[in-house]
Design an enzyme around this catalytic site. Structure first.
Site, PDB file in Angstrom:
ATOM      1  N   THR A 128     -14.350 -21.659  16.281  1.00  0.00           N
ATOM      2  CA  THR A 128     -14.338 -21.887  14.831  1.00  0.00           C
ATOM      3  C   THR A 128     -14.083 -23.361  14.524  1.00  0.00           C
ATOM      4  OG1 THR A 128     -13.462 -19.693  14.512  1.00  0.00           O
ATOM      5  CG2 THR A 128     -13.202 -21.218  12.680  1.00  0.00           C
ATOM      6  N   VAL A 129     -14.637 -23.849  13.438  1.00  0.00           N
ATOM      7  CA  VAL A 129     -14.340 -25.199  12.970  1.00  0.00           C
ATOM      8  C   VAL A 129     -13.759 -25.100  11.568  1.00  0.00           C
ATOM      9  CG1 VAL A 129     -16.029 -26.424  14.384  1.00  0.00           C
ATOM     10  CG2 VAL A 129     -16.730 -25.513  12.164  1.00  0.00           C
TER      11      VAL A 129
END
Length: 531
Positions: free
Chosen positions: A351-352
């Site tokens: 995830t970012v």
């Protein structure tokens, strides 16, 4: 040169600016977002540009084929956009079991859900942005076409993924992953240039069609055909029927501040349950307070895992889960020594992350993910689209609250966070990293509010992570004396060899005079770009 060797402590200071700020886990993406603001765009435009750029410059954590969620302060209020996709309408538990699976697989076609990120980009710009989608995608297209050198944490994560996948990804369906992400038969290394012309062409087509091709055009057809060729269930109809959903964000008041999260199917309610259980305990720098935080998180996770799924399938509403009396019940269930996590329910009643802010008062808390690193391992030929494996969180137990069903959204781990006080924005924050996210939110919020830390100091603080039962992990920088005291209270404590699993956070705060104050994650290639 040893790119990962730092023999001395590395200290960052909080960053201050007035006209604009972008904080995220990759410096090229942060700068791309800031450039949009400097060209006259707002924080929403910058968030879309940064998110799109991250699909190129950090493909180890997200991609065009992933989901996204956003909390946006604009026009004097907080908006929430759920960009998670559902399971294909034709998939069933029996079909997955018939293929030989006892639980949802992590890789391959079965955990694929409809990607939502592209829809979020287009919808945010349509409702709250000032730039066009082609303008916002331009930096990402340039990096995909011309290439860029891998940053340290990115290169390290890419190499670890390749070492794992080369023995797991067997068969034709995975061939294009290697063609795209290991073009020379190996992962690109730190400082090496990587580019993806297919990715550039896809982003160009998304921009020119305002996302329509991805859901109702040639890109949708390519995705659906490829997935079905390998026995999957995603169809053109699934893609054509998708649209992100504006929802009402949920909150609790924590010691004078309103803490905001996305409602289910996201797990933000877990963070609010834990914060709600802790809010009546006066803060003290003591082992007893830390123990209570850990136990509150265990109770909240057990409750969340038993209740959170697609909102249409939930048995309890957010109002019931966050009812003050139920939050007190969780607090009362905290024992003075470590206990096994137990489920509580109210009476019926990889995830970012990125955050942006501009000089006009807009702020965005945005999170985007393929779920587990590169996702399911399938890359659509000729497109650079790596597809998420979000569906692996579904249960194959038909009686489970999160049981797989066609057209259903699964329990979702990605959660952006936001803080307000007296109906004014205070901070946009997030800590990505699977089930670490609510735990990171609890620790960061406590740092900002209880300890009055600046954003950088709140992110620098050593973290703990509840794993299962009475087992918690702590970072190597966690005080050894504190770890021993936790053991004395019945916790099983292990020290992690690295900080990979302790989340990656970003924070932007807005002071009373409008000054922006930013902090970025010391555990990865983070940057705060400001103006």
């Amino acid at each position: 040169m040893k790119p990962l060797h730092y023999p001395n402590p590395s200290i960052r200071h909080a960053v201050y600016a007035a006209n604009g700020m972008v904080a995220t886990s990759q410096h090229l993406a942060a700068q791309a977002g800031l450039d949009i603001i400097k060209q006259g765009g707002n924080a929403i435009d910058a968030a879309v540009a940064t998110a799109a750029c991250l699909t190129v410059v950090e493909p180890t954590s997200n991609g065009i084929g992933g989901d996204a969620f956003a909390l946006v302060w604009s026009k004097g209020k907080l908006h929430a956009l759920n960009g998670s996709g559902s399971a294909p309408k034709n998939i069933t538990i029996d079909a997955v079991k018939a293929a030989g699976h006892k639980t949802m697989p992590i890789f391959g076609v079965f955990p694929i859900t409809t990607p939502g990120a592209v829809g979020v980009w287009a919808e945010l710009l349509k409702e709250l942005g000032t730039f066009t989608l082609p303008q916002c995608l331009a930096p990402a297209i340039e990096y995909a076409q011309r290439g860029y050198p891998l940053s340290p944490a990115l290169g390290n994560g890419w190499g670890r993924a390749f070492a794992r996948f080369k023995d797991i990804f067997k068969g034709e369906q995975y061939e294009n992953w290697f063609t795209t992400f290991a073009p020379d038969g190996k992962a690109p290394g730190i400082g090496e240039i990587w580019n993806s012309p297919d990715h550039a062409k896809t982003l160009q087509e998304i921009g020119e069609t305002n996302g329509e091709s991805f859901y109702r055009g040639s890109l949708a057809e390519k995705m659906a055909d490829f997935v079905q060729k390998h026995g999957g269930y995603l169809t053109k109809e699934d893609l054509a029927g998708y649209s992100p959903e504006w929802v009402q964000p949920i909150s609790i008041n924590y010691k004078g501040y309103d803490i905001w999260e996305m409602p289910p199917n996201g797990q933000g309610v877990v963070a609010l349950l834990a914060l709600g259980a802790m809010r009546d305990f006066p803060y003290e720098n003591s082992i007893k307070y830390l123990h209570k935080q850990i136990e509150a998180m265990k109770l909240s996770f057990a409750t969340g895992k038993a209740t959170i799924t697609d909102s249409k399938f939930m048995k309890y509403s957010c109002q019931e889960l966050l009812n003050p009396e139920f939050l007190k019940e969780i607090a009362a269930a905290i024992e003075p020594v470590a206990t096994m996590p137990k489920e509580l329910t109210p009476n019926k009643g990889g995830t970012v992350y990125l955050t942006t802010a501009d000089g006009q008062g807009n702020m965005v808390s945005f999170i985007q993910s393929n779920y587990m690193g590169f996702g399911c391992g399938l890359v659509v030929p000729g497109t650079g689209i790596s597809i998420q494996n979000r569906g692996c969180d579904f249960s194959l137990d038909p009686h489970h609250i999160n049981a797989l069903a066609g057209g259903k959204r699964t329990y979702h781990t990605i959660i952006p966070g936001f803080i307000t006080k007296d109906d004014s924005p205070v901070a946009s924050f997030g800590v990505m990293g699977g089930y670490m996210q609510p735990q990171g939110h609890l620790q960061v919020v406590s740092g900002l509010i209880d300890q009055e830390l600046n954003p950088q100091a709140a992110l620098d603080a050593p973290r703990w992570r509840w794993v299962s039962d009475n087992h918690i992990e702590v970072e190597h920088s966690f005080p050894k004396s504190t770890a021993k005291e936790l053991v004395a209270l019945g916790h099983r404590v292990t020290v992690a060899l690295d900080s990979t699993d302790f989340g990656r956070g970003q924070i932007i705060m807005r002071s009373n005079n409008g000054t922006l104050v930013g902090g970025c994650e010391p555990r990865t290639d983070s940057a705060v770009a400001c103006w």
